[in-house]
Design an enzyme around this catalytic site. Structure first.
Site, PDB file in Angstrom:
ATOM      1  N   CYS A   1       4.298   0.581   5.236  1.00  0.00           N
ATOM      2  CA  CYS A   1       3.904  -0.428   4.258  1.00  0.00           C
ATOM      3  C   CYS A   1       5.053  -1.411   4.048  1.00  0.00           C
ATOM      4  O   CYS A   1       6.228  -1.012   4.022  1.00  0.00           O
ATOM      5  CB  CYS A   1       3.522   0.228   2.936  1.00  0.00           C
ATOM      6  SG  CYS A   1       2.923  -0.944   1.696  1.00  0.00           S
TER       7      CYS A   1
ATOM      8  N   CYS B   1       5.938  -2.672   1.464  1.00  0.00           N
ATOM      9  CA  CYS B   1       6.633  -2.459   0.188  1.00  0.00           C
ATOM     10  C   CYS B   1       7.915  -1.672   0.382  1.00  0.00           C
ATOM     11  O   CYS B   1       8.818  -1.721  -0.458  1.00  0.00           O
ATOM     12  CB  CYS B   1       5.725  -1.748  -0.816  1.00  0.00           C
ATOM     13  SG  CYS B   1       5.504   0.025  -0.497  1.00  0.00           S
TER      14      CYS B   1
ATOM     15  N   CYS C   1       1.270  -1.352  -4.869  1.00  0.00           N
ATOM     16  CA  CYS C   1       2.697  -1.383  -4.553  1.00  0.00           C
ATOM     17  C   CYS C   1       3.170  -2.758  -4.114  1.00  0.00           C
ATOM     18  O   CYS C   1       4.367  -2.992  -3.952  1.00  0.00           O
ATOM     19  CB  CYS C   1       3.012  -0.368  -3.454  1.00  0.00           C
ATOM     20  SG  CYS C   1       2.213  -0.749  -1.859  1.00  0.00           S
TER      21      CYS C   1
ATOM     22  N   HIS D   1     -10.881  10.015  10.882  1.00  0.00           N
ATOM     23  CA  HIS D   1     -11.749   9.356   9.902  1.00  0.00           C
ATOM     24  C   HIS D   1     -12.260   8.002  10.392  1.00  0.00           C
ATOM     25  O   HIS D   1     -13.199   7.452   9.805  1.00  0.00           O
ATOM     26  CB  HIS D   1     -11.014   9.141   8.580  1.00  0.00           C
ATOM     27  CG  HIS D   1     -10.683  10.401   7.849  1.00  0.00           C
ATOM     28  ND1 HIS D   1     -11.630  11.379   7.587  1.00  0.00           N
ATOM     29  CD2 HIS D   1      -9.508  10.856   7.320  1.00  0.00           C
ATOM     30  CE1 HIS D   1     -11.041  12.374   6.932  1.00  0.00           C
ATOM     31  NE2 HIS D   1      -9.769  12.090   6.766  1.00  0.00           N
TER      32      HIS D   1
END
Length: 514
Positions: free
Chosen positions: A108, A110, A186, A238
């Site tokens: 990420c 962040c 975030c 998934h």
């Protein structure tokens, strides 16, 4: 026991009404031979079960009766030879590992890994553990690669592949203009509240994960390697045809299975998914395909645990009906599932169906979030890492040992490192620690028994091997092994006595023509 067994053999013949006297002996001979075949098949099933349990370090003692195939005095022995499973030869090759540090760059923007459970430290820690324990030195490390866009489209739509498999220079990724992405709390970017997106590195990492799994799978399928473990991220099970979710973008295991079908004409692929979450993407990809058996063990809780799919009555459709098996555990964490429950599920559901399916290749979506150490939102179960060594060793008895594990979920670093170590050690053929006595003596909890009953109810009409599992669902592992040994002893005794009885009979005479 012997008198009862003899009576059983005679009943197989005597329960039918007698035909005209001249043809009675011929009919008796035919019925007798049919009975022998059924007994031989039963013994063969039990021997296969014995082999799989012994491979997992769980010896099952069978009676010392003379095997049916050695009774050469039997006139049926030449016509109906006993199929003896030869022990596998010692491999001349080793376990393969695949890993690429570029997959760590999928982070990420962040920069705060503590708020993102699927982070680079997962694969870095596993790779370091395999190095520190010396396991890596005994394996062959192969080079990964990026999957091609064409390979990704074996499972995913073209639009999905172009959007997440390429990284065009987007202008500051304005979320208001591109509804496929969202701003995370975030400050980073994601495709949903969990699944982060890094415009520079995510597509490369996701394609590397797929390509690395495919490379390893093909080396095992073609005999270059014995088996293998893919230390990859982001995970994949998934990811649906056109939807990324649950940290997943491309379904690595499903793509590898599709390519095995297309490029190597592999007839039957078994996919075992032991991640705590159901692999909805894998189920979708093969729901109508009878050549791929998808068998998932997961926390389900009546659909109240992510992703909510994977009910026991989701059995496949069309030609694929019966080839989608969901060992869906329901009952929450009261108590949490542990070693006894997972070993019981393998004994009563997974291995009977897998042996009956007889795959040519076994792929495992190897999530380790059922291992103790994961908080309830990410798992909550208490399976030990060592248990995965026993499960892996059982799967090695299938498909001539052609087995590949690909990392999926699992976010507690100690847990996933311990489990990875156990699996790789088992694949290398190292001796496993014995199952603790308290696990051997522990009975399966009531919630697990009810969950297994639902699976057997849904699938017993497709898989005949499940019928013998129902009687020992609530037993401890030691009780179940003792029951199987006694059953094998009884069947072996009946077969031996039947052969001995037949050998003493007078030769059959055909009725003289009129």
């Amino acid at each position: 026991m012997f008198q009862k067994s003899t009576h059983f053999s005679l009943c197989l013949i005597c329960k039918y009404p007698a035909p005209p006297s001249g043809k009675r002996k011929i009919l008796q001979s035919n019925l007798y031979q049919q009975a022998l075949v059924l007994e031989q098949q039963r013994i063969h099933q039990l021997r296969n079960y014995q082999a799989s349990m012994e491979a997992a370090g769980l010896p099952v003692s069978f009676a010392g009766h003379r095997p049916l195939s050695r009774a050469q005095s039997s006139p049926a022995s030449a016509s109906f030879p006993m199929v003896v499973q030869e022990p596998p030869a010692k491999p001349r090759f080793t376990t393969g590992l695949v890993y690429d540090s570029l997959m760590q760059k999928h982070q990420c923007i962040c920069g705060n890994t503590t708020s993102h459970p699927e982070h680079a430290g997962r694969i870095q820690s596993i790779w370091s553990r395999l190095q520190e324990t010396g396991l890596r030195a005994h394996c062959e490390c192969i080079r990964g690669r990026k999957a091609s866009l064409e390979e990704l489209q074996t499972v995913h739509s073209e639009a999905h592949v172009l959007l997440y498999g390429t990284n065009p220079l987007r202008q500051k990724l304005d979320c208001s203009m591109n509804p496929m992405f969202v701003r995370l709390p975030c400050g980073g970017i994601g495709v949903d509240s969990d699944t982060i997106w890094n415009e520079v590195h995510s597509s490369t990492a996701a394609r590397l994960a797929v390509g690395s799994v495919v490379e390893l799978v093909f080396k095992v399928a073609t005999g270059e390697l014995k088996n293998g473990f893919a230390v990859v991220r982001p995970p994949g099970h998934h990811a649906e045809e056109s939807t990324p979710m649950g940290f997943c973008y491309f379904n690595s295991v499903a793509i590898a299975a599709k390519l095995l079908q297309q490029r190597l004409n592999v007839s039957k692929v078994l996919i075992v998914d032991w991640d705590v979450h159901h692999g909805n993407g894998t189920q979708q990809a093969f729901y109508e395909d009878p050549s791929v058996l998808y068998l998932s063990l997961h926390r389900y809780d009546d659909g109240n645990f992510f992703p909510g799919s994977g009910a026991p009555d989701e059995v496949g459709s069309g030609a694929g009906e019966g080839f989608n098996v969901n060992m869906a555990f329901t009952g929450g964490l009261d108590p949490p599932m542990g070693d006894a429950e997972y070993l019981a599920a393998f004994r009563t559901v997974v291995m009977p169906i897998a042996n009956e399916f007889a795959p040519d290749m076994v792929l495992v979506s190897s999530g380790f979030d059922v291992v103790e150490g994961h908080a309830p939102p990410l798992g909550g179960y208490r399976v030990t890492a060592k248990c995965f060594g026993y499960l892996t060793r059982q799967l090695m008895g299938l498909a001539g040992g052609r087995l590949v594990l690909a990392l999926e979920g699992g976010h507690d670093l100690t847990a996933i490192c311990d489990a990875s170590e156990a699996c790789v050690s088992a694949m290398l053929g190292n001796e496993l620690d014995p199952i603790p006595d308290e696990v051997l003596q522990q009975r399966t909890n009531a919630n697990a028994v009810r969950s297994m009953e639902k699976v057997i109810e849904a699938h017993s009409k497709y898989w005949r091997s499940l019928q013998r599992s129902a009687s020992t669902l609530g037993c401890s592992l030691s009780e179940a092994l003792r029951h199987d040994a006694e059953e094998a002893e009884t069947v072996s005794a009946m077969a031996s006595l039947s052969v001995a009885s037949k050998a003493e009979e007078e030769p059959m005479e055909e009725e003289a023509p009129m």
